[in-house]
Write an enzyme that holds these catalytic residues in place. Structure first.
Site, PDB file in Angstrom:
ATOM      1  N   SER A 108      36.576  36.401  42.484  1.00 40.94           N
ATOM      2  CA  SER A 108      35.392  36.960  41.817  1.00 40.94           C
ATOM      3  C   SER A 108      34.115  36.582  42.563  1.00 40.94           C
ATOM      4  O   SER A 108      33.994  35.471  43.084  1.00 40.94           O
ATOM      5  CB  SER A 108      35.325  36.405  40.389  1.00 40.94           C
ATOM      6  OG  SER A 108      34.051  36.636  39.835  1.00 40.94           O
ATOM      7  N   THR A 155      33.804  46.313  41.600  1.00 39.72           N
ATOM      8  CA  THR A 155      33.891  46.453  40.138  1.00 39.72           C
ATOM      9  C   THR A 155      32.724  47.297  39.640  1.00 39.72           C
ATOM     10  O   THR A 155      31.565  46.988  39.904  1.00 39.72           O
ATOM     11  CB  THR A 155      33.889  45.063  39.472  1.00 39.72           C
ATOM     12  OG1 THR A 155      35.038  44.366  39.940  1.00 39.72           O
ATOM     13  CG2 THR A 155      33.937  45.174  37.956  1.00 39.72           C
ATOM     14  N   LYS A 252      37.337  49.146  40.922  1.00 36.26           N
ATOM     15  CA  LYS A 252      37.907  48.510  39.721  1.00 36.26           C
ATOM     16  C   LYS A 252      37.089  48.872  38.493  1.00 36.26           C
ATOM     17  O   LYS A 252      35.869  48.674  38.477  1.00 36.26           O
ATOM     18  CB  LYS A 252      37.928  46.990  39.907  1.00 36.26           C
ATOM     19  CG  LYS A 252      38.426  46.218  38.702  1.00 36.26           C
ATOM     20  CD  LYS A 252      38.646  44.758  39.027  1.00 36.26           C
ATOM     21  CE  LYS A 252      39.174  43.982  37.843  1.00 36.26           C
ATOM     22  NZ  LYS A 252      38.185  43.699  36.830  1.00 36.26           N
ATOM     23  N   HIS A 276      38.078  45.943  32.004  1.00 43.37           N
ATOM     24  CA  HIS A 276      37.528  44.597  32.153  1.00 43.37           C
ATOM     25  C   HIS A 276      38.137  43.646  31.112  1.00 43.37           C
ATOM     26  O   HIS A 276      37.472  42.747  30.596  1.00 43.37           O
ATOM     27  CB  HIS A 276      36.003  44.630  32.039  1.00 43.37           C
ATOM     28  CG  HIS A 276      35.307  43.679  32.976  1.00 43.37           C
ATOM     29  ND1 HIS A 276      34.731  44.084  34.152  1.00 43.37           N
ATOM     30  CD2 HIS A 276      35.098  42.343  32.918  1.00 43.37           C
ATOM     31  CE1 HIS A 276      34.185  43.031  34.769  1.00 43.37           C
ATOM     32  NE2 HIS A 276      34.400  41.965  34.033  1.00 43.37           N
TER      33      HIS A 276
END
Ligand code: FMN
Length: 385
Positions: A108, A155, A252, A276
């Site tokens: 992340s 993301t 994503k 998520h």
């Protein structure tokens, strides 16, 4: 429960016992009323498998090819922010467990350990958010390249942050009394405090140091996320990232087939069907329900990843049956990291592997590429989607 763990739910209980409350709630919780969080788990579990017998399943092979590499199984550790707060240098421990199991870890942006620190253990994939400061985004892409990251996950489901009530209740967000409350919660977890707060320092945000400075604390991160996530993000930004990143690019946070088609046309190599983990727009569909339509829309054009509610190897096989090529774990590995560090993550991966083998054997398939909707029971006796 005692120290033994036989399943992801056991690791969840161990994580709850070990972490200060505000960290467990952050990890475990979802947004608003957590409807989507529950749907992810329940819808996936309600996908019925089709039992088949007498098909010689003595040799089961889980290996799979992706982006020119052979992986031990079609499973990866998805990006989970703050992992370095759950265990001492947590992202490094997770990277070691993933590398030993020959599966990818997506690091992340919001990790304690920087890309470079994790890459010294094993180069991860990197998960990127597009924030207002595009210079920072470009610098992150460059650092991911320098560190040898094998793929970039962009993301896109966090244009604005969803509200997580548990974080307010626990003192992580919003409250002026939050810091004192968190201190008390840490004092109630001396095992974690000694291992992580004392020996796991610096508990900061390695990738955000250029923006937040070296000593940034948890509340700085929360403030930064609120102030810097960019609601103006659009497909033009995907093109902009694509032009800078030559390796595999995975988008994503796709739930809708139209968005999936746009992603496939954008030059991305894959999408992650994801909401998520039920942490953004509560009320959207579970990923188990969304996946078949996305798969129908872009299978063959783009690699299809899925996450959300995966708590066992049976769930991985269900996702593959619904149309995924590759499945990402979220909370499943993070609970294990919090409970037992690298050994916990390694154990969860062993459990997933063993459970996948049983699910494949008893649905009558021996190789990953044989898994399709034929392994699902569509008789109508169970939930149908
Ligand atoms: C505590 C936590 C932190 C997360 N942080 C990130 C993140 O930084 N970037 C991201 O793309 N997704 C993040 N996610 C979402 C996960 O990558 C994944 O989509 C989700 O956890 C899947 O659902 P599951 O946990 O039910 O399996 C996070 C999820 C959790 C639980």
């Amino acid at each position: 429960m005692t120290g033994k763990a036989a399943s992801v739910s056991d690791y969840r209980a161990l994580a709850k016992a070990r972490l200060p409350r505000f960290l467990f709630e952050y990890l475990d919780g979802g947004s608003y009323d957590e409807v989507t969080l529950r749907r992810n788990v329940e819808d996936l579990q309600s996908v019925a498998l089709r039992q088949r017998v007498l098909r010689d399943v003595s040799e089961i092979d889980l290996s799979t090819e992706l982006f020119g590499k052979s992986w031990a199984m079609p499973v990866g550790l998805g990006p989970v922010g703050l992992s370095g707060f759950y265990a001492r240098r947590g992202e490094v421990q997770a990277a070691k467990a993933a590398a030993a199991a020959n599966i990818p870890l997506a690091l992340s942006t919001l990790s304690a350990c920087s890309i470079a620190e994790v890459a010294r253990a094993a180069p991860p994939w990197f998960q990127l958010y597009i924030v207002k400061d595009r210079g920072f985004v470009s610098a992150m892409i460059e650092r991911a390249r320098e560190a040898g990251c094998g793929a970039l996950l962009l993301t896109v489901d966090l244009a604005v942050p969803g509200t997580r009530y548990r974080d307010y209740r626990s003192g992580l967000s919003g409250s002026i009394r939050g810091k004192a409350s968190r201190f008390r919660q840490v004092a109630a977890r001396p095992g974690w405090a000694w291992d992580v707060a004392v020996h796991g320092r610096p508990l900061t945000f390695g990738n955000l140091e250029p923006l937040l400075g070296a000593g940034a604390a948890l509340e700085d991160l929360m403030g930064w996320v609120g102030a810097n996530f960019d609601a103006s993000v659009s497909w033009a930004d995907v093109e902009w990232v694509r032009a800078q990143w030559k390796g595999p690019l995975i988008i994503k946070g796709i739930l809708d087939p139209d968005d999936a088609r746009a992603a496939a046309s954008s030059g991305a190599d894959g999408v992650v069907v994801s909401n998520h983990g039920g942490r953004q727009l509560d009320g959207v569909s579970s990923t188990a329900r969304a996946l078949p339509a996305v798969s129908d829309a872009i299978a063959g054009r783009s690699k299809i990843f899925a996450d959300g509610g995966v708590r066992s190897g049976l769930d991985v096989v269900r996702m593959l049956g619904l149309g995924a090529d590759f499945v990402l774990l979220g909370r499943a590995w993070a609970y294990a990291l919090a409970a037992r560090g690298e050994a916990g993550v390694a154990h969860v991966l062993k459990l997933i592997e063993a459970e996948m083998k049983v699910a494949m054997a008893l649905t009558g398939v021996t190789r990953i590429e044989q898994i399709d909707e034929q392994i699902l029971d569509r008789s109508g006796n169970q939930a149908t989607f």
